[in-house]
Design a protein around this motif. Structure first.
Motif, mmCIF file in Angstrom:
data_model
loop_
_atom_site.group_PDB
_atom_site.id
_atom_site.type_symbol
_atom_site.label_atom_id
_atom_site.label_comp_id
_atom_site.label_asym_id
_atom_site.label_seq_id
_atom_site.Cartn_x
_atom_site.Cartn_y
_atom_site.Cartn_z
ATOM 1 N N UNK A 578 -23.740 -27.338 -94.615
ATOM 2 C CA UNK A 578 -23.847 -27.871 -95.976
ATOM 3 C C UNK A 578 -24.974 -28.892 -96.065
ATOM 4 N N UNK A 579 -25.109 -29.692 -95.024
ATOM 5 C CA UNK A 579 -26.184 -30.682 -95.011
ATOM 6 C C UNK A 579 -27.566 -30.022 -95.015
ATOM 7 N N UNK A 580 -27.652 -28.876 -94.364
ATOM 8 C CA UNK A 580 -28.953 -28.202 -94.365
ATOM 9 C C UNK A 580 -29.333 -27.728 -95.764
ATOM 10 N N UNK A 581 -28.335 -27.283 -96.556
ATOM 11 C CA UNK A 581 -28.631 -26.867 -97.942
ATOM 12 C C UNK A 581 -28.917 -28.090 -98.822
ATOM 13 N N UNK A 582 -28.267 -29.200 -98.566
ATOM 14 C CA UNK A 582 -28.589 -30.409 -99.321
ATOM 15 C C UNK A 582 -30.026 -30.859 -99.015
ATOM 16 N N UNK A 583 -30.433 -30.679 -97.756
ATOM 17 C CA UNK A 583 -31.810 -31.013 -97.395
ATOM 18 C C UNK A 583 -32.785 -30.128 -98.151
ATOM 19 N N UNK A 584 -32.442 -28.858 -98.327
ATOM 20 C CA UNK A 584 -33.298 -27.943 -99.108
ATOM 21 C C UNK A 584 -33.326 -28.385 -100.574
ATOM 22 N N UNK A 585 -32.185 -28.798 -101.093
ATOM 23 C CA UNK A 585 -32.141 -29.292 -102.473
ATOM 24 C C UNK A 585 -33.079 -30.482 -102.660
ATOM 25 N N UNK A 586 -33.062 -31.412 -101.682
ATOM 26 C CA UNK A 586 -33.943 -32.574 -101.773
ATOM 27 C C UNK A 586 -35.407 -32.150 -101.735
ATOM 28 N N UNK A 587 -35.733 -31.210 -100.890
ATOM 29 C CA UNK A 587 -37.108 -30.740 -100.798
ATOM 30 C C UNK A 587 -37.529 -30.033 -102.073
ATOM 31 N N UNK A 588 -36.617 -29.282 -102.699
ATOM 32 C CA UNK A 588 -36.922 -28.600 -103.957
ATOM 33 C C UNK A 588 -37.186 -29.611 -105.073
ATOM 34 N N UNK A 589 -36.405 -30.644 -105.113
ATOM 35 C CA UNK A 589 -36.619 -31.672 -106.147
ATOM 36 C C UNK A 589 -37.982 -32.330 -105.973
ATOM 37 N N UNK A 590 -38.394 -32.491 -104.707
ATOM 38 C CA UNK A 590 -39.729 -33.039 -104.458
ATOM 39 C C UNK A 590 -40.803 -32.088 -104.976
ATOM 40 N N UNK A 591 -40.596 -30.768 -104.756
ATOM 41 C CA UNK A 591 -41.574 -29.773 -105.230
ATOM 42 C C UNK A 591 -41.615 -29.750 -106.764
#
Length: 820
Positions: A578-591
Motif C-alpha cells: 500500500x505504501x508503494x502505491x501511496x508513493x506513486x500517488x505522491x509522484x503523480x501529484x508532483x507531475x
C-alpha cells in the motif's frame, strides 16, 4: 501502425550484467540447496555402498651375484646380457601364466572367503579365524557359495543349496570340471574343526588360525573358482621398472583385501627367488651329476686295481721291489696323471662337440672346469649357452610371437659357433700335449723293461692303482667344491621392501574427495541451469535493465501482492504494498503540479502485453486517491478483454460500450463500489468494433462530463503492444503510466516504447515496475520499494506498516487453481 523504428531492438550495446546474474543466482537458492542435497546424498551412497579399494606394493632389486665355482680368476656369468636383460626377463616372468599358476596353486587363492554386508560381499581372507585346506585330487563344489558357520570353538556347520540333482565340481589336481549326482538339494551338516569332510561335492579340512571368539555364530560364504580365471586375474600384477635405477622393480596390486594382496606379493617374489636360484644352481647340479656318474665308473676300476695290488703283495716282498723301482714309479705316476688330465679334457671337448651338434637343449651341460678346462673363452661361453637355453625354455609360457624366439635363437647359434671354434683350438693344443706325454711315458717304459719281471709287474699294478686313486680323489674334491658352492649360492633377486599392511594405501572411494566433488557438482549444475536461463532470458529483471534500455523515468516500484483479490490497498492499507502505491500517488501529484493541470486529473495505464498488472495497478492507484477523499472513477476501456468488475463484485452487463453506442446514459453506466469515493465504469459487452468506438465523439464527451464530477479519472486501457486503442486514448490523459512487470515484460517492448515516445504517440509517460521481488537482498521478498527506488526493507519497516507475509507453496497453488 508499426514504424520501421519499431524493429530497432538494439539501441545500446548489450553486455553481460554480472550483478543481475548474481541476483538471479541468489533468487534460485532453493535450486542450489536441492542440488546439494541430491549430490551429497549420492556421494554418501557411493561411500557406503562401494567397497574400499587399497593399493599394496613391494620393491625388489636385481643384481649380479657371480659364483666363483670353477677358478678364482674365472667366474661364471649366469645372466649373460647384463642386468637390464635380466630385469626385463624377470618383469615378464612375474606376469607370465606359468609363474602365477605356481603362486595361485601354492596359496590356494582360487578359494574365496566372503561375509555378506548390507551392500556387498566383503572379502575376509586373512581376517576370519580359520582357513580351508582342500584335497586337490577330489571334487569341490564349483562356483557356488557354501555357507560356513562356527557353532562353537570346535564345531562348525556347512549349509549348501543345490538347485538340481547334480552339482558342478572341480578337481584342482588337473583343473577338470565335471558334475556329480546329489540326493539332497539342501545339505546342512555339522563337523568338528580339523575333521576331514568327505562329501560327493566337498572334500576339505577346516583348521583354525586363531581364537574364533568374535566369529562364533557368524556366517562365512566360501566359493571355489576356476583356476585359470583366478590366474588370469593375478596376471594383471603391476610391474614397474625404476627409470632412474634400472635394477629396481616395483610390484603393486589393487583390491579390496589387503591381507590377500600382501600374501600374494610376498609369495610371488619368494617363488621367483626360489626359481631363479634353482636355475642358477643348474650349473652345480649338472657338474655334480657328471661327477657322480664318473665316480661310479672309477669306483669299480679303483676296486679292481686295489685287489690286484693286494694279491701281488701276498706272494712278493713289496718293500724290496719298491726300493728297486721307486724312481720309475714316481715318474710314471706323474706322467700318467698328466696324460689322464689331457685325455679328460679331450673327452670333454669331444662330448661337448657332439652335444652341440646333436642337441637343442643346452641347459644340462656340465661345467668345463670339471674336466680341468680353465680356458676363459670356453668357460664363459658354456655359461652363456646354458643361461640362454634356460631363458628360451621360460619363454614358452611368457613370450608371444616368433620375434622373441628368433632373437634368442640367433644368440644361441652365435655362441655355439664361437664355442665350437674355441673347442677346436684347445683340442689341437691338447693333442700336442698328449703326444709329448706319450713320448715321455714310452721312454720311461723302455727303461722299466730293463728291470726284473717282478719289478715290472709291480710297477704296472701300482701304477694303475695310483692313477685310479688320484682320479677318484680329484673327482671327490670337485664334487665337494660343487656342493659347497651350490649351498653358498645367492639369488640375484632380493627384497628391498616386502609387502606389508601398514594401515594406509587407501585408493578409493575417497570419502572426503567425494564430498568435495559433490559440493562443487551440486553448485555447478544449478549454476549452469541458472546461467542458461539468464542467458536466454530476455525479460526485465531489475531497475538497471530498465535504465539501460530507456530514459523514461520510473515513477514507482510495486511488489508482489499477498491478498486474494486485487484490492490490496483497501484490504491492507498499512502494508508495504500500500505504501508503494501511496508513493506513486505522491509522484503523480508532483507531475500534475509540474504540468500545472487544473481541475480533474486523468491518468492512463497501459502496458506491452496482457498480464503485466494494468488492472491491478489501476484499481490500487484509484483506491489510494479515493482513500484520500478524492472522488475517483475507474474507466474500464479494455473493450476486448474486460476485467475490472470482478474485484468489486459488480456486473459487467452494462458499461462504457453501452454509453458509446448511445444505448445508455452516463449515469446509468456508472456503478458505485464498496470503497468510499470510488466509482467504476466497466467496459460492458464486447463490441465488434472497439477501435471505432474509442475514436468516436462519444468518448470525448464522456471524458468531459466525468471531469466535471470527479477529481481523478483512471483509464484502464488495452496493451499498447497488441492493439492501438491505448494510443488513441493517450490524447485524453494528463499522465500515462506504462506497467513493466519483473520476469515478464520483454526488453524489446521497452525499445518499442522508446520509439513511440520519440514519435510523440505517448506523452508525459512514466514507468511503474510491477511484481518486483528482490530475493537477493531480502531472501523471501519481504521488502518492497516505493517512489524512485527507496523502499522499506524487512526489519527497517517495523512500526510503519504491516509486513506482507508471503504465501507458502500450497497457498500459492490454492490461489492459482481455486481463485474465483
Amino acid at each position: 501502425m508499426l514504424d520501421i523504428k519499431d524493429f530497432s531492438f538494439f539501441e545500446k550495446q548489450n553486455s553481460f550484467d554480472f550483478k543481475s546474474f548474481l541476483i538471479k543466482i541468489v533468487s534460485y537458492w532453493k535450486w542450489f540447496l536441492i542440488s546439494l542435497v541430491i549430490t551429497f546424498s549420492i556421494a554418501h551412497q557411493v561411500n557406503v555402498r562401494k567397497q574400499k579399494i587399497f593399493g599394496i606394493g613391494t620393491t625388489i632389486a636385481v643384481k649380479e651375484e657371480n659364483n666363483p665355482f670353477f677358478t678364482s680368476n674365472t667366474s661364471l656369468v649366469f645372466n649373460w646380457g647384463g642386468t637390464s636383460d635380466k630385469v626385463q626377463m624377470i618383469s615378464t616372468t612375474l606376469k607370465s601364466r606359468s609363474h602365477n599358476e605356481l603362486v595361485v596353486d601354492e596359496l590356494q587363492f582360487y578359494t574365496d572367503y566372503f561375509i555378506k554386508t548390507d551392500y556387498y560381499l566383503k572379502d575376509v581372507y586373512g581376517q576370519i579365524p580359520f582357513k580351508i585346506t582342500i584335497d586337490k585330487t577330489k571334487a569341490q563344489l564349483y562356483e557356488q557359495f557354501i555357507k560356513v558357520k562356527l557353532v562353537s570353538a570346535n564345531v562348525y556347520q556347512i549349509a549348501v543349496s543345490i538347485p538340481s540333482s547334480s552339482a558342478g565340481v572341480i578337481r584342482y589336481a588337473d583343473n577338470s570340471v565335471s558334475s556329480v549326482p546329489v540326493f539332497e538339494t539342501e545339505v546342512v551338516k555339522n563337523f568338528r574343526v580339523g575333521q576331514q569332510v568327505s562329501l560327493p561335492f566337498l572334500n576339505w579340512k577346516l583348521v583354525l588360525t586363531k581364537a574364533p571368539n568374535d566369529y562364533i555364530g557368524k556366517e562365512v560364504l566360501i566359493r571355489f573358482n576356476s583356476f585359470d580365471k583366478t590366474v588370469a586375474n593375478y596376471k594383471g600384477l603391476e610391474v614397474e621398472i625404476d627409470a632412474r635405477a634400472g635394477s629396481i622393480i616395483r610390484l603393486g596390486m589393487q583390491g579390496t583385501n589387503k591381507e590377500r594382496m600382501v600374501d600374494y606379493l610376498n609369495a610371488t617374489v619368494k617363488k621367483l627367488i626360489d626359481r631363479q636360484l634353482e636355475q642358477k644352481n643348474k650349473f652345480a647340479d649338472n657338474t655334480i651329476a657328471f661327477i657322480d656318474e664318473t665316480l661310479m665308473k672309477m669306483e669299480g676300476e679303483l676296486k679292481d686295481s686295489g685287489e690286484d695290488l693286494k694279491d701281488f703283495s701276498r706272494t712278493n716282498n713289496i718293500l724290496d721291489i719298491e726300493d728297486k723301482g721307486a724312481n720309475f714309479k714316481e715318474l710314471l705316476t706323474n706322467n700318467d696323471i698328466k696324460k689322464e688330465e689331457v685325455e679328460r679334457k679331450l673327452a670333454y671337448l669331444n662330448s661337448l662337440k657332439n652335444y652341440l651338434n646333436s642337441s637343442v637343449d643346452f641347459s644340462k651341460l656340465p661345467a668345463p672346469t670339471v674336466a680341468g678346462i680353465e680356458e676363459p673363452n670356453i668357460v664363459n661361453n658354456v655359461a652363456k649357452l646354458i643361461t640362454l637355453s634356460i631363458e628360451r625354455s621360460k619363454m614358452v609360457y611368457s613370450a608371444k610371437g616368433n620375434i622373441f624366439y628368433e632373437r634368442i635363437d640367433n644368440e644361441i647359434q652365435s655362441v655355439k659357433r664361437v664355442l665350437l671354434e674355441n673347442a677346436n683350438s684347445l683340442k689341437i693344443a691338447l693333442q700336442y700335449d698328449l703326444r709329448q706325454v706319450d713320448m715321455k711315458i714310452s721312454q720311461l717304459e723302455s727303461e722299466v723293461k730293463k728291470l726284473p719281471e717282478t719289478n715290472q709287474a709291480y710297477l704296472n699294478i701300482s701304477r694303475k692303482y695310483d692313477l685310479s686313486n688320484n682320479i677318484y680323489n680329484t673327482y671327490l674334491q670337485k664334487r665337494s667344491e660343487a656342493s659347497i658352492v651350490k649351498a653358498a649360492n645367492l639369488s640375484d633377486i632380493q627384497f628391498i621392501d616386502p609387502a606389508k599392511d601398514v594401515g594406509s594405501g587407501l585408493l578409493g572411494p575417497k570419502t572426503a574427495v567425494n564430498y568435495v566433488l559433490a559440493f562443487f557438482i551440486g553448485l555447478f549444475i544449478p549454476l549452469i541451469v541458472v546461467f542458461f536461463i539468464f542467458f536466454i532470458s530476455n525479460s526485465i529483471q531489475n531497475i538497471d535493465d530498465i535504465s539501460a534500455i530507456t530514459q523514461i523515468p520510473i515513477i514507482g516500484i510495486v511488489g508482489i501482492k499477498h491478498t486474494e483479490s486485487n484490492l490490496s490497498v483497501f484490504e491492507r492499507p498499512k502494508s508495504a504494498l500500500s505504501e508503494s502505491f501511496r508513493a506513486i500517488r505522491s509522484s503523480l501529484q508532483f507531475l500534475y503540479k509540474k504540468q500545472r493541470s487544473e481541475g480533474a486529473k486523468t491518468l492512463m495505464l497501459t502496458s506491452s502485453v496482457s498480464g503485466e498488472g494494468k488492472t491491478f495497478c489501476s484499481i490500487n492507484i484509484a483506491t489510494v486517491f479515493a482513500l484520500s477523499e478524492k472522488k475517483t472513477i475507474i474507466l474500464g476501456l479494455d473493450l476486448r478483454k474486460p476485467k475490472i468488475f470482478d474485484d468489486f463484485n459488480i456486473r459487467n452487463d452494462i458499461g462504457a460500450v453501452n454509453y458509446l453506442i448511445g444505448q445508455k446514459s452516463l449515469g446509468e453506466v456508472i456503478q458505485k463500489t464498496h470503497i468510499p469515493y470510488l466509482d467504476v465504469i466497466t467496459s460492458g459487452p464486447i463490441p465488434p468494433n472497439p477501435s471505432e468506438l474509442i475514436l468516436g465523439e462519444s468518448m470525448k464527451e464522456m471524458i468531459e462530463i466525468l471531469k466535471k464530477d470527479y477529481d481523478y479519472i483512471i483509464l484502464d486501457t488495452p496493451p499498447v503492444g497488441l492493439v492501438s486503442d491505448a494510443l488513441e486514448l493517450a490524447q485524453y490523459s494528463d499522465v500515462t503510466l506504462y506497467i513493466v512487470r519483473q520476469n515478464f515484460t520483454k526488453k524489446e517492448m521497452l525499445t518499442l516504447l522508446n520509439n513511440r515516445t520519440k514519435r510523440g504517440e505517448l506523452n508525459n509517460i512514466s514507468i511503474v515496475f510491477n511484481g518486483y521481488e528482490n530475493k537477493a537482498k531480502y531472501g523471501t521478498g519481504y521488502g518492497y520499494g516505493y517512489g524512485y527506488g527507496y523502499g522499506y526493507g524487512y526489519g527497517y519497516s517495523s512500526g510503519y506498516h504491516e509486513d506482507d507475509v508471503p504465501r507458502g507453496f500450497w497457498e500459492k497453488m490454492k490461489y492459482k487453481f481455486f481463485k474465483k
